[in-house]
Design an enzyme around this catalytic site. Sequence first.
Site, PDB file in Angstrom:
ATOM      1  N   ASP A 121     -10.190  -4.972  -4.299  1.00 55.95           N
ATOM      2  CA  ASP A 121      -9.605  -3.904  -3.486  1.00 55.95           C
ATOM      3  C   ASP A 121     -10.478  -2.645  -3.536  1.00 55.95           C
ATOM      4  O   ASP A 121     -10.724  -2.092  -4.606  1.00 55.95           O
ATOM      5  CB  ASP A 121      -8.192  -3.587  -3.994  1.00 55.95           C
ATOM      6  N   SER A 179       0.822  -1.193   0.000  1.00 56.71           N
ATOM      7  CA  SER A 179       0.000   0.000   0.000  1.00 56.71           C
ATOM      8  C   SER A 179       0.866   1.257   0.000  1.00 56.71           C
ATOM      9  O   SER A 179       1.601   1.497  -0.953  1.00 56.71           O
ATOM     10  CB  SER A 179      -0.961  -0.037   1.194  1.00 56.71           C
ATOM     11  N   HIS A 205      -8.076  -5.325  -0.223  1.00 57.74           N
ATOM     12  CA  HIS A 205      -6.797  -4.622  -0.182  1.00 57.74           C
ATOM     13  C   HIS A 205      -5.687  -5.506   0.383  1.00 57.74           C
ATOM     14  O   HIS A 205      -4.584  -5.542  -0.165  1.00 57.74           O
ATOM     15  CB  HIS A 205      -6.958  -3.351   0.657  1.00 57.74           C
TER      16      HIS A 205
END
Length: 288
Positions: free
Chosen positions: A220, A96, A248
């Site tokens: 996601d 991320s 995610h």
Amino acid sequence: MGQYIQVNDKVKIYVEDIGEGTPVLFIHGWPLDHTMFEYQFMQLPRQGYRCIGIDLRGFGRSDSPWEGYSYNQLADDIRVVIDELKLDNVVLAGFSLGGAVAIRYMSRHEGQGIAKLLLMGAAAPSFIQRNNFPFGAPEEQIEKLMLATLADRPQMVTDFSKIFTDKGGSASFEDWLHQHAVGASAQGTLRALESLRDEDLRGDLASIRVPTAIFHGEKDQICSFELAKLTNRGIANSRLVVFEESGHAMLFDEPDKFSEELTGFLADHSVSRSTNASDLPTMIYPSV
């Protein structure tokens, strides 16, 4: 073994270092810390890998200054850690926000010491939508996160956790996730959000020349799957690995597949470029 490494602006960064062998340097996502990779830290040392986890400034056990949350500074912190530990032939693995910072490291520091790059649910090439780039989150979404952080940070974390995975987890897992996210500093949580809003990596992708794997959940809701396709297209010698049943955090939604793909990538010497994003428009490159 844990230690603190002082970076160039006197901030101390916490680093966990376990195992021996090929080093795998993990960079966590927002607003967590290196402990999100605890299962990898239990598995990989058994297979001959050295697991190194950095707590980015403002998160985990690292210092939390008010300034210094740009991608450039976070990448510079990683460079200091790599130099201090005398690391080479590293697999750099970013999740991320950590994936975005890893990309900036590869560009800004010319991939110093890095043999392979792993991007997991990366907030790249841009977390938000921009001119000629309709693929990220609306800017208003991150502005709402920032306002929620200022108003009631624990509740913001609770709400954010609901879309972190697709399958969810046990009540104990949710408590664990919340504990680590709330454990981040308030200033780190807020200032890193500003960087996610302001930073643009479209001009960084072409500088990456090492074998790269892009792990991304098809479901996601934080960093859309379209971002993974664009990142795949922008990085030569990259391969996109789709986690069809993941949100995610694919490492929690599909842990067995994640473990299999991770160990396969670490051992693979023939990572090749995927072409499954070839139908995407070219107008987003270069960045501005």
